[in-house]
Design an enzyme around this catalytic site. Structure first.
Site: not given
Ligand code: ITT
Ligand code: NA
Length: 183
Positions: A10, A64
């Site tokens: 979210q 990602d």
């Molecule tokens: P979706 O794959 O469902 O989109 P996710 O939480 O798995 O969601 P990602 O694989 O893109 O998201 O990101 C991996 C992790 O990196 C995420 O769970 C966070 O712990 C961290 N992360 C990503 N974007 C971030 C941000 O803007 N600020 C801080 N941490 C972030």
């Molecule tokens: Na992810």
């Protein structure tokens, strides 16, 4: 214009909405799971968006992201979610204890597919890792240990609007927006 965003996170959707507010783009979150192949962000997004399109049959994006620490050879990178959920920010600070090289960056790769071309849009923000957790109540995950270049506050001490002016996600979404506007 409406963009369908396949994600379970979210926070990402909230940020994307703020980023695209002035661009006449509406974001709609869809929860269609896809396999996260083991590989670089580009590969995860490209395979992911193909898989979601197969099921959804409309132009869609996946995104990602990862957090990359120079001293740790880019760890946690594509393991960012797992590492955040296990050792967390305290574990990261421990790994960097007494370390002077605290350089790190966030990277986002958006995959877009409309049944025709797969497009990837990338955004990076460089910065450093703070010596302690600084959480102003904003942001998520690594935000409370990351100070973007040229700033003194962590992402978690900035409002979502402030973060979204300079973030990796903002940069990638702007590339996407420019592409869609010129279609
Ligand atoms: P979706 O794959 O469902 O989109 P996710 O939480 O798995 O969601 P990602 O694989 O893109 O998201 O990101 C991996 C992790 O990196 C995420 O769970 C966070 O712990 C961290 N992360 C990503 N974007 C971030 C941000 O803007 N600020 C801080 N941490 C972030
Ligand atoms: Na992810």
């Amino acid at each position: 214009m409406k963009i369908y965003f396949a994600t379970g996170n979210q926070n990402k959707v909230d940020e994307a909405e703020i980023i695209l507010k002035e661009a006449n783009c509406e974001i709609e979150q869809i929860e269609i799971p896809y396999a996260e192949v083991q590989g670089r962000l580009e590969e995860v997004s490209a395979f992911g968006v193909l898989e979601v399109f197969e099921k959804f049959n409309r132009p869609v994006i996946v995104e990602d992201s990862g957090f990359f620490i120079e001293k740790l050879n880019d760890f946690p990178g594509t393991y960012s979610r797992f590492v955040q959920e296990t050792i967390g920010n305290e574990g990261i600070l421990k790994l960097l204890e007494n370390e002077t090289n605290r350089n790190a960056y966030f990277k986002t790769v958006i995959g877009y597919y409309d049944g025709d071309n797969i497009k990837l849009f990338t955004g990076i923000v460089k910065g450093t890792i703070s010596t302690e957790i600084k959480d102003g109540g904003f942001g998520f995950a690594y935000d409370s240990i990351f100070i973007p270049e040229g700033k003194t506050k962590t992402f978690a001490e900035m409002t979502t609007e402030e973060k979204s002016e300079i973030s990796h996600r903002k940069r990638a979404f702007y590339e996407l927006k420019n592409y869609l506007e010129n279609l």
